[in-house]
Design a protein around this motif. Structure first.
Motif, mmCIF file in Angstrom:
data_model
loop_
_atom_site.group_PDB
_atom_site.id
_atom_site.type_symbol
_atom_site.label_atom_id
_atom_site.label_comp_id
_atom_site.label_asym_id
_atom_site.label_seq_id
_atom_site.Cartn_x
_atom_site.Cartn_y
_atom_site.Cartn_z
ATOM 1 N N ILE A 168 31.812 8.260 -9.241
ATOM 2 C CA ILE A 168 31.051 7.343 -9.822
ATOM 3 C C ILE A 168 31.070 6.079 -9.211
ATOM 4 O O ILE A 168 31.983 5.905 -8.387
ATOM 5 N N VAL A 169 29.832 5.303 -9.190
ATOM 6 C CA VAL A 169 29.681 4.114 -8.432
ATOM 7 C C VAL A 169 29.089 3.193 -9.454
ATOM 8 O O VAL A 169 28.467 3.522 -10.289
ATOM 9 N N ALA A 170 29.823 1.686 -9.294
ATOM 10 C CA ALA A 170 29.192 0.733 -9.815
ATOM 11 C C ALA A 170 28.054 0.198 -9.234
ATOM 12 O O ALA A 170 27.832 -0.027 -7.919
ATOM 13 N N GLU A 171 27.026 -0.051 -10.030
ATOM 14 C CA GLU A 171 25.751 -0.302 -9.719
ATOM 15 C C GLU A 171 25.796 -2.006 -10.184
ATOM 16 O O GLU A 171 25.157 -2.015 -11.523
ATOM 17 N N SER A 172 26.039 -2.716 -9.388
ATOM 18 C CA SER A 172 26.317 -4.050 -10.150
ATOM 19 C C SER A 172 24.739 -4.610 -10.629
ATOM 20 O O SER A 172 24.882 -5.444 -11.832
ATOM 21 N N HIS A 173 23.902 -4.583 -10.040
ATOM 22 C CA HIS A 173 22.471 -5.155 -10.451
ATOM 23 C C HIS A 173 21.756 -4.336 -11.456
ATOM 24 O O HIS A 173 20.569 -4.936 -12.027
ATOM 25 N N ALA A 174 22.448 -3.221 -11.980
ATOM 26 C CA ALA A 174 21.625 -2.354 -12.826
ATOM 27 C C ALA A 174 22.544 -2.323 -14.175
ATOM 28 O O ALA A 174 22.492 -1.493 -15.043
ATOM 29 N N ASN A 175 23.815 -3.162 -14.130
ATOM 30 C CA ASN A 175 24.452 -3.058 -15.284
ATOM 31 C C ASN A 175 25.071 -1.807 -15.564
ATOM 32 O O ASN A 175 25.034 -1.363 -17.051
ATOM 33 N N PHE A 201 28.551 -6.659 -15.489
ATOM 34 C CA PHE A 201 28.074 -6.573 -13.786
ATOM 35 C C PHE A 201 29.398 -5.843 -13.138
ATOM 36 O O PHE A 201 30.282 -6.705 -12.673
ATOM 37 N N PRO A 202 29.253 -4.580 -13.053
ATOM 38 C CA PRO A 202 30.720 -3.825 -12.498
ATOM 39 C C PRO A 202 30.843 -4.207 -10.971
ATOM 40 O O PRO A 202 29.713 -4.059 -10.128
#
Length: 297
Positions: A168-175, A201-202
């Protein structure tokens, strides 16, 4: 879309005076934190006592995890290197990521089989942008390096489920939190949205024993526990941006949060020392990777 938030909980301050804490890890009974802007890796005990255990040739970004044999790995982001600390304390190059990208690298996670995932890199950012589309690279135990994902919208925290089958990865700019299936050879496939976070914004993330994910959120100044599909289970509020989180403590059920005042990318390196480590009791213990159980593979 996420559900309504549960009642927010407040955290206590464990320690303060950091620059920007990032990449927290629970290892050998202590919390390890990358103190961005200083090159320091700091360990903090349960009483809040801190000590610098290593200074690395990087200011930001840099992140840490451990090989199965216990040696520390450090991603030196702008330098494009994964460094390995040897038994005598010296740093050696474990992997050179510069042939894949000249853009900075960010987070690292080592799964239960010894596969190393590093994200960031990717194409150069567009004019006026701080980051281009990110990638994920795999470094296998035999030293092979290959890209396994691309077009990550600001790649941030990563975690692997306890069965070593999902990253699992956080995509900060895709919310959103995005999931991949992990193949037997470490490759990634079946990309999907694990949780649409709406206006979240993860940043850094951690998995718990019920399969939920905690994510830190800088602009919203909180950490959120969310289930696959987006249901919010718990929120921990702070008075400053939350950059990353880790489950640790004696039983793995303490949520540690690294937080700091956010003043923009241009002010990340400064004399301000607004960084704190916060903690709050979590409903269940940590699971998967990064692991709070030292040496577990």
């Amino acid at each position: 879309m996420p559900s309504q938030k549960s009642a927010s909980k407040q955290a206590r301050i464990v320690t303060s005076g950091l620059a920007f804490g990032e990449s927290p890890r629970w290892h050998e009974g202590r919390l390890w934190v990358c103190n961005w802007g200083t090159g320091e890796i700091v360990v903090i005990d349960t009483q809040g006592n801190s000590k610098v255990v290593l200074t690395v040739p990087a200011t930001l970004p840099y992140s840490i995890d451990w090989l199965p044999d216990g040696r520390l790995l450090v991603v030196s982001g702008r330098e494009g290197l994964v460094l390995r600390q040897e038994a005598d304390g010296t740093l050696a190059t474990h992997a050179d990521l510069r042939p894949l990208s000249k853009s900075p690298w960010n987070e690292i996670v080592v799964d239960g089989r010894g596969n190393i995932y590093v994200n960031g890199g990717g194409p150069a950012p567009a004019p006026g942008e701080h980051f281009g589309p990110g990638t994920i690279v795999l470094i296998t135990p035999d030293g092979t390096i290959r890209q396994v994902a691309e077009n990550i919208a600001f790649a941030n925290g990563m975690a692997v489920t306890p069965d070593n089958k999902t990253l699992i990865v956080a995509e900060s700019h895709a919310n959103r939190l995005t999931a991949f299936d992990i193949a037997a050879d470490g490759g990634l496939s079946n990309r999907r949205v694990w949780a649409d976070l709406g206006n979240g914004f993860p940043d850094g993330i951690a998995i718990d024993a019920e399969g939920a994910v905690w994510y830190a959120d800088v602009p919203n100044r909180h950490c959120v526990r969310v289930r696959e599909g987006g249901k919010i289970l718990q929120t921990v509020s702070a008075d400053r941006g939350c950059f990353a989180c880790m489950l640790g403590g004696a039983n793995g059920d303490t949520l540690f949060i690294v937080a700091a005042e956010w003043r923009g990318f241009e002010h990340m390196i400064s004399d301000a020392r607004t960084g704190q480590v916060l903690s709050v009791e979590a409903p269940v213990s940590g699971a998967g990777w990064p692991s709070y159980i030292s040496g577990r593979r």
